[in-house]
Design a protein around this motif. Structure first.
Motif, PDB file in Angstrom:
ATOM      1  N   VAL A  61      28.725-122.433   4.924  1.00 59.80           N
ATOM      2  CA  VAL A  61      28.381-122.569   6.335  1.00 59.80           C
ATOM      3  C   VAL A  61      27.954-124.001   6.583  1.00 59.80           C
ATOM      4  CG1 VAL A  61      27.036-121.622   8.205  1.00 59.80           C
ATOM      5  CG2 VAL A  61      27.529-120.215   6.233  1.00 59.80           C
ATOM      6  N   PRO A  62      28.660-124.750   7.418  1.00 56.50           N
ATOM      7  CA  PRO A  62      28.224-126.113   7.719  1.00 56.50           C
ATOM      8  C   PRO A  62      27.232-126.133   8.878  1.00 56.50           C
ATOM      9  CG  PRO A  62      30.483-125.751   8.480  1.00 56.50           C
ATOM     10  CD  PRO A  62      29.975-124.440   7.988  1.00 56.50           C
ATOM     11  N   TYR A  63      26.091-126.760   8.668  1.00 57.43           N
ATOM     12  CA  TYR A  63      25.126-126.973   9.741  1.00 57.43           C
ATOM     13  C   TYR A  63      25.113-128.462  10.076  1.00 57.43           C
ATOM     14  CZ  TYR A  63      23.365-122.264   8.866  1.00 57.43           C
ATOM     15  OH  TYR A  63      23.251-120.907   8.717  1.00 57.43           O
ATOM     16  N   GLU A  64      24.225-128.847  11.021  1.00 58.63           N
ATOM     17  CA  GLU A  64      24.224-130.269  11.413  1.00 58.63           C
ATOM     18  C   GLU A  64      23.716-131.137  10.283  1.00 58.63           C
ATOM     19  OE1 GLU A  64      22.213-128.329  13.656  1.00 58.63           O
ATOM     20  OE2 GLU A  64      23.438-128.227  15.452  1.00 58.63           O
ATOM     21  N   ASP A  65      22.669-130.672   9.567  1.00 57.69           N
ATOM     22  CA  ASP A  65      22.013-131.561   8.611  1.00 57.69           C
ATOM     23  C   ASP A  65      22.233-131.145   7.167  1.00 57.69           C
ATOM     24  OD1 ASP A  65      18.725-129.990   8.840  1.00 57.69           O
ATOM     25  OD2 ASP A  65      20.759-129.180   8.942  1.00 57.69           O
ATOM     26  N   VAL A  86      22.102-121.104  -1.141  1.00 60.87           N
ATOM     27  CA  VAL A  86      21.746-122.418  -1.699  1.00 60.87           C
ATOM     28  C   VAL A  86      21.920-123.440  -0.587  1.00 60.87           C
ATOM     29  CG1 VAL A  86      22.075-122.368  -4.181  1.00 60.87           C
ATOM     30  CG2 VAL A  86      24.021-122.325  -2.721  1.00 60.87           C
ATOM     31  N   LYS A  87      21.014-124.416  -0.566  1.00 60.14           N
ATOM     32  CA  LYS A  87      21.106-125.473   0.443  1.00 60.14           C
ATOM     33  C   LYS A  87      21.729-126.688  -0.222  1.00 60.14           C
ATOM     34  CE  LYS A  87      17.742-124.458   3.905  1.00 60.14           C
ATOM     35  NZ  LYS A  87      16.347-124.118   3.981  1.00 60.14           N
ATOM     36  N   LEU A  88      22.719-127.266   0.441  1.00 60.34           N
ATOM     37  CA  LEU A  88      23.440-128.373  -0.171  1.00 60.34           C
ATOM     38  C   LEU A  88      23.363-129.615   0.691  1.00 60.34           C
ATOM     39  CD1 LEU A  88      26.570-126.325  -1.132  1.00 60.34           C
ATOM     40  CD2 LEU A  88      24.669-126.901  -2.590  1.00 60.34           C
ATOM     41  N   ASP A  89      23.647-130.742   0.036  1.00 65.93           N
ATOM     42  CA  ASP A  89      23.594-132.042   0.678  1.00 65.93           C
ATOM     43  C   ASP A  89      24.640-132.144   1.784  1.00 65.93           C
ATOM     44  OD1 ASP A  89      24.788-135.232  -0.243  1.00 65.93           O
ATOM     45  OD2 ASP A  89      23.007-134.781   0.936  1.00 65.93           O
ATOM     46  N   ALA A  90      24.314-132.879   2.826  1.00 68.31           N
ATOM     47  CA  ALA A  90      25.245-132.969   3.954  1.00 68.31           C
ATOM     48  C   ALA A  90      26.406-133.901   3.689  1.00 68.31           C
ATOM     49  CB  ALA A  90      24.497-133.433   5.202  1.00 68.31           C
ATOM     50  N   GLU A  92      27.768-134.963   0.457  1.00 68.47           N
ATOM     51  CA  GLU A  92      28.686-134.543  -0.607  1.00 68.47           C
ATOM     52  C   GLU A  92      28.212-133.210  -1.159  1.00 68.47           C
ATOM     53  OE1 GLU A  92      30.059-138.835  -2.394  1.00 68.47           O
ATOM     54  OE2 GLU A  92      29.916-137.043  -3.636  1.00 68.47           O
ATOM     55  N   PRO A  93      28.528-132.130  -0.488  1.00 67.96           N
ATOM     56  CA  PRO A  93      28.013-130.833  -0.937  1.00 67.96           C
ATOM     57  C   PRO A  93      28.700-130.399  -2.226  1.00 67.96           C
ATOM     58  CG  PRO A  93      29.506-130.562   0.906  1.00 67.96           C
ATOM     59  CD  PRO A  93      29.348-132.028   0.720  1.00 67.96           C
ATOM     60  N   SER A  94      27.863-129.992  -3.192  1.00 68.82           N
ATOM     61  CA  SER A  94      28.447-129.605  -4.464  1.00 68.82           C
ATOM     62  C   SER A  94      27.519-128.610  -5.136  1.00 68.82           C
ATOM     63  CB  SER A  94      28.662-130.855  -5.307  1.00 68.82           C
ATOM     64  OG  SER A  94      28.576-130.556  -6.647  1.00 68.82           O
ATOM     65  N   VAL A  95      28.078-127.581  -5.758  1.00 69.43           N
ATOM     66  CA  VAL A  95      27.262-126.524  -6.368  1.00 69.43           C
ATOM     67  C   VAL A  95      27.995-125.999  -7.605  1.00 69.43           C
ATOM     68  CG1 VAL A  95      28.280-124.598  -5.082  1.00 69.43           C
ATOM     69  CG2 VAL A  95      25.896-124.498  -5.709  1.00 69.43           C
ATOM     70  N   PRO A  96      27.290-125.567  -8.645  1.00 70.94           N
ATOM     71  CA  PRO A  96      27.999-125.017  -9.808  1.00 70.94           C
ATOM     72  C   PRO A  96      28.756-123.752  -9.432  1.00 70.94           C
ATOM     73  CG  PRO A  96      25.674-125.319 -10.300  1.00 70.94           C
ATOM     74  CD  PRO A  96      25.850-125.648  -8.870  1.00 70.94           C
ATOM     75  N   THR A  97      29.854-123.525 -10.153  1.00 74.09           N
ATOM     76  CA  THR A  97      30.714-122.411  -9.813  1.00 74.09           C
ATOM     77  C   THR A  97      30.084-121.072 -10.196  1.00 74.09           C
ATOM     78  OG1 THR A  97      32.873-121.439 -10.181  1.00 74.09           O
ATOM     79  CG2 THR A  97      31.879-122.556 -12.018  1.00 74.09           C
ATOM     80  N   ALA A  98      30.372-120.038  -9.420  1.00 76.26           N
ATOM     81  CA  ALA A  98      29.885-118.702  -9.755  1.00 76.26           C
ATOM     82  C   ALA A  98      30.940-117.922 -10.522  1.00 76.26           C
ATOM     83  CB  ALA A  98      29.523-117.949  -8.476  1.00 76.26           C
ATOM     84  N   GLY A 117      34.963-127.661   2.479  1.00 75.75           N
ATOM     85  CA  GLY A 117      34.850-128.923   1.776  1.00 75.75           C
ATOM     86  C   GLY A 117      33.737-128.993   0.757  1.00 75.75           C
ATOM     87  N   ILE A 118      33.216-127.827   0.323  1.00 78.61           N
ATOM     88  CA  ILE A 118      32.162-127.826  -0.692  1.00 78.61           C
ATOM     89  C   ILE A 118      32.837-127.870  -2.057  1.00 78.61           C
ATOM     90  CG2 ILE A 118      30.264-126.495  -1.655  1.00 78.61           C
ATOM     91  CD1 ILE A 118      29.814-125.293   1.044  1.00 78.61           C
ATOM     92  N   ARG A 119      32.380-128.764  -2.935  1.00 78.76           N
ATOM     93  CA  ARG A 119      32.978-128.848  -4.272  1.00 78.76           C
ATOM     94  C   ARG A 119      32.236-127.907  -5.212  1.00 78.76           C
ATOM     95  NH1 ARG A 119      36.896-132.478  -4.757  1.00 78.76           N
ATOM     96  NH2 ARG A 119      37.199-131.581  -6.801  1.00 78.76           N
ATOM     97  N   PHE A 120      32.948-127.257  -6.117  1.00 82.92           N
ATOM     98  CA  PHE A 120      32.340-126.328  -7.063  1.00 82.92           C
ATOM     99  C   PHE A 120      32.546-126.876  -8.469  1.00 82.92           C
ATOM    100  CE2 PHE A 120      31.139-122.893  -4.328  1.00 82.92           C
ATOM    101  CZ  PHE A 120      31.929-123.083  -3.224  1.00 82.92           C
TER     102      PHE A 120
END
Lengths: 194, 380, 164
Positions: A61-65, A86-90, A92-98, A117-120
């Motif tokens: 889900v992309p938010y403003e910030d 999980v909250k990600l950076d605006a 370069e969003p990136s999170v470990p894969t599930a 556009g979130i990288r896993f």
């Protein structure tokens, strides 16, 4: 078990990475640190009282910030459900894969990468799933602008624009013809009167 | 004389790369499979979805809540009522309202009739994939009756837009209940015909039993839900375990696969679970018709301009294909911030790269047909 | 028809020969199995026993485009699918006709405003003969569209010379 009880159980087990339990609004959820996500998912899957054996949905889900990645989990054995986020950076969003814990996340993560556009990190094969190769941009972001064409294929209604232009030209020609006829007619009338 | 196989051991062979689809008579829509085959046996398979990607989630971000309901019909176009219901339930959870009693019963009736219609199409098209023409005509004969019932209620044959946020759009017309009861009697009477033509047909059994068996662990791990999961032996049904509408007041069985003709979790089991569910749906609709209360069809608490408070909601419902869920994020305005759709066929299809290697090319068709996928919801 | 195409004078018995060829063509149109989305289900319903395409001679749906002469584009065409539609159209031998079925084929349908990868109407990539609106069109509407294709074929001059 209710979501609050599940959170307490996880805390009692000493699972690292739990940030907070949000009571709402509407759907309660557990906020998790991105780095500890895989650990939390494994504990939720293997623990005898929790047994969350299915990942129903993975959404970006992309938010403003910020970006958020939301995981909806389900237990077919104990018949309860929980939501992780999980909250990600605006930038370069990136999170470990599930997908190491729940193989179904494979395709969900590809879709989230494609559209949001979130990288896993650690994903075996992160490539676009819906849009063709060569597509630029992530359409579900708020600042996305629709392209006009893609590799020669028109994405606007070219045929309709041509047809409307023809209609306009035809109308203009008809109006001109009528105007010139009128001018000729009134001219002759004038002569007759005169 | 040397046997045939010994004569040709020094012939060099190569793997063949086959692209199955998107225009293919047996892929249930525009699905593309990229298959590497060594002769007839598959060594690698990949799925190329996205040929029907219609930006539904982007549409959901730009239209108001009631304006999005028609788009939900077009996701799984064979079960429009179920998709309408899923979205309306999520928004109703955000608003904190519940539809009135009569509306809930009518919703259950419509959803179950749609389940019968969807399973009939699954039955008919599966038989067409295997190579039998006649069952498709039988399936559409019953489906036309259901579609006519729907048309009498809401005016549309396939894209209903019937569920409103807070209830249903129209009440049942006079004579509809009697017509529906007649249909249910006919459906029960004609159900054994399907078994005589297809289910117990030796050719069908040879092509589907013991083919592409999926274990319960694999099914759960890859997010399978619905009849496919139940055919692998997992006793889980959202209608019974996470009840919504009036399912907690109704009496019905949850059918699981038992490996009657082969192993538990093969293609025949997935087909058979759907056939059994048709009978259970008939039972549910009869109970609803017997207990239908009077009352309003829309709750008065929902205003014309729907502006749910900021929050998120996810409600799971049991689609004929599996678990459908709408994750709706609201920011307090009349337009949703995000609508994320959980489509069961998307997950059901994701097991293909794991299951296909080792099968023969003809079994691919049997496997995909048994999954009962609808590309509209795979691609969204 | 090769050597005889538009060669014969437009008079008397030759006109009758033309009518015969047209009648043969319109009574045996073979569609290619090409259902993309929801409209495909209505197309299947039109082919089934209740509405029955077979009485028009169109019951034989061919899987290969090289053996078909009608393409019913039933559903939304997006960027990934557009080269496929074009290639299928080019593979069909002459004479061929195209029906754009449903709102998505006619002009993009409900996705025309917010669809970022939708072709807004299939006539942007292939020439269309008949447009059938509806979302989805009723089977009777599709039959009407098919009958209009038949009308179009009825007026064709195949053997006789066309006058300028």
């Amino acid at each position: 078990m209710q979501p609050a009880q599940i959170f307490e159980k996880l805390q009692a087990e000493g699972v690292a990475g739990l940030l907070e339990f949000a009571e709402g609004p509407i759907d309660p959820s557990i906020l998790v640190e991105p780095d500890k996500l895989q650990e939390v998912l494994s504990v939720l899957k293997e623990h005898d009282d929790l047994r969350f054996d299915q990942l129903s949905l993975l959404s970006g889900v992309p938010y403003e910030d910020r970006f958020e990645c939301v995981y909806h989990l389900l237990s077919t054995v104990l018949k309860h459900a929980i939501v992780l986020r999980v909250k990600l950076d605006a930038q370069e969003p990136s999170v470990p894969t599930a997908s190491t814990v729940h193989p179904t996340a494979d395709w969900h993560e590809r879709e989230t990468f494609d559209l949001v556009g979130i990288r896993f990190e650690g994903h075996p094969d992160l490539r676009r799933i819906y849009l063709p190769e060569g597509w630029v941009g992530h359409p579900m972001r708020r600042d996305y602008v629709d392209p006009e064409e893609f590799q020669g294929i028109p994405l606007t209604d070219v045929k309709r624009e041509e047809w409307e232009a023809e209609e306009k030209a035809a109308k203009a020609a008809a109006a001109e013809g009528a105007a010139s006829e009128e001018a000729a007619g009134s001219g002759s009338d004038g002569k007759a009167e005169g | 004389m040397k046997p045939e196989t010994e004569k040709y051991t020094d012939v060099p062979t190569q793997e063949m790369l086959i692209s199955m689809g998107p225009q293919h008579p047996a892929t249930h829509g525009v699905l593309r499979l990229v298959i590497k085959a060594d002769g007839e046996i598959i060594t690698y398979a990949d799925v190329d979805v996205g040929n029907l990607h219609r930006c539904e989630e982007r549409v959901g971000q730009n239209l108001k809540y009631p304006q999005f309901v028609p788009y939900t019909d077009r996701l799984d176009y064979l079960s429009g009522m179920n998709n309408n219901l899923g979205f309306c339930l999520s928004v109703e959870k955000l608003l904190g309202v519940e539809a009135p009693e009569r509306a809930q019963y009518i919703r259950t009736i419509m959803v179950e009739l749609n389940r019968i219609a969807s399973h009939l199409v699954a039955f008919g098209t599966y038989s067409l994939d295997i190579g039998a023409w006649t069952p498709l005509l039988y399936a559409f004969r019953e489906r036309e009756w259901i579609v006519k019932l729907f048309e009498q209620v809401c005016g549309a044959r396939m894209t209903f837009n019937y569920m409103k946020i807070g209830g249903v759009r129209e009440d049942l017309p006079t004579g509809w209940i009697a017509d529906c009861r007649r249909f249910l009697d006919e459906q029960e009477r004609r159900w054994p015909e399907y078994n005589r033509i297809l289910s117990n047909n030796q050719i069908f059994i040879k092509r589907t039993a013991n083919v592409a068996t999926v274990s319960a662990e694999d099914a759960l791990a890859f997010g399978w839900t619905g009849p496919c999961l139940r055919a692998s032996g997992v006793d889980f049904d959202l209608r019974r375990d996470f009840p919504y509408l009036v399912y907690d007041k109704l009496d019905f069985d949850v059918c699981t696969g038992e490996g009657l003709k082969g192993t538990v979790g093969d293609c025949w089991d997935r087909y058979w679970v759907r056939m059994l569910e048709i009978l259970q749906s008939v039972r549910i609709v009869r109970q609803c018709l017997d207990n239908l209360p009077d009352g309003d069809i829309v709750t008065k608490e929902v205003k014309k301009n729907i502006k749910p408070p900021a929050g998120e909601a996810y409600v799971r419902t049991e689609n004929p294909k599996g678990e459908v869920g709408y994750y709706v994020v609201s920011d307090g305005s009349a337009i949703p911030w995000r609508v994320r759709i959980r489509a069961p066929s998307f997950n059901n299809l994701s097991l293909i790269p794991k299951i296909l290697p080792g099968l023969m090319i003809a079994d691919v068709v049997a496997f995909i047909g048994s999954l009962d996928i609808v590309l509209g919801e795979v691609d969204r | 028809m090769g050597l005889l195409e538009n060669r014969l004078p437009n008079v008397g018995l030759f006109k009758l020969a033309d009518k015969a060829v047209d009648w043969a063509r319109l009574s045996s149109i073979w569609p290619v199995t090409f259902g993309i989305a929801c409209c495909a289900i209505e197309m299947m319903a039109t082919g089934m026993a209740h509405f029955d395409l077979d009485r028009f001679g169109m019951g034989v749906f061919r899987a290969s485009p090289r053996q078909a002469d009608l393409m019913i584009v039933a559903g939304t065409v997006n960027v990934k699918m557009a080269p496929v539609v074009k290639r299928l159209y080019e593979q069909m031998p002459e004479p061929k006709w195209v029906i754009a079925m449903g709102a998505c084929g006619v002009g993009g349908g409900p996705y025309c405003k917010y669809g970022y990868n939708i072709i807004k109407g299939v006539d942007n990539i292939i020439p269309v003969d008949v447009y059938v609106p509806g979302c989805p069109p009723r089977p009777e509407a599709l039959l009407d569209g098919l009958m209009r294709v038949q009308e179009k074929i009825r007026k064709q001059q195949v053997l006789t010379r066309k006058s300028n």
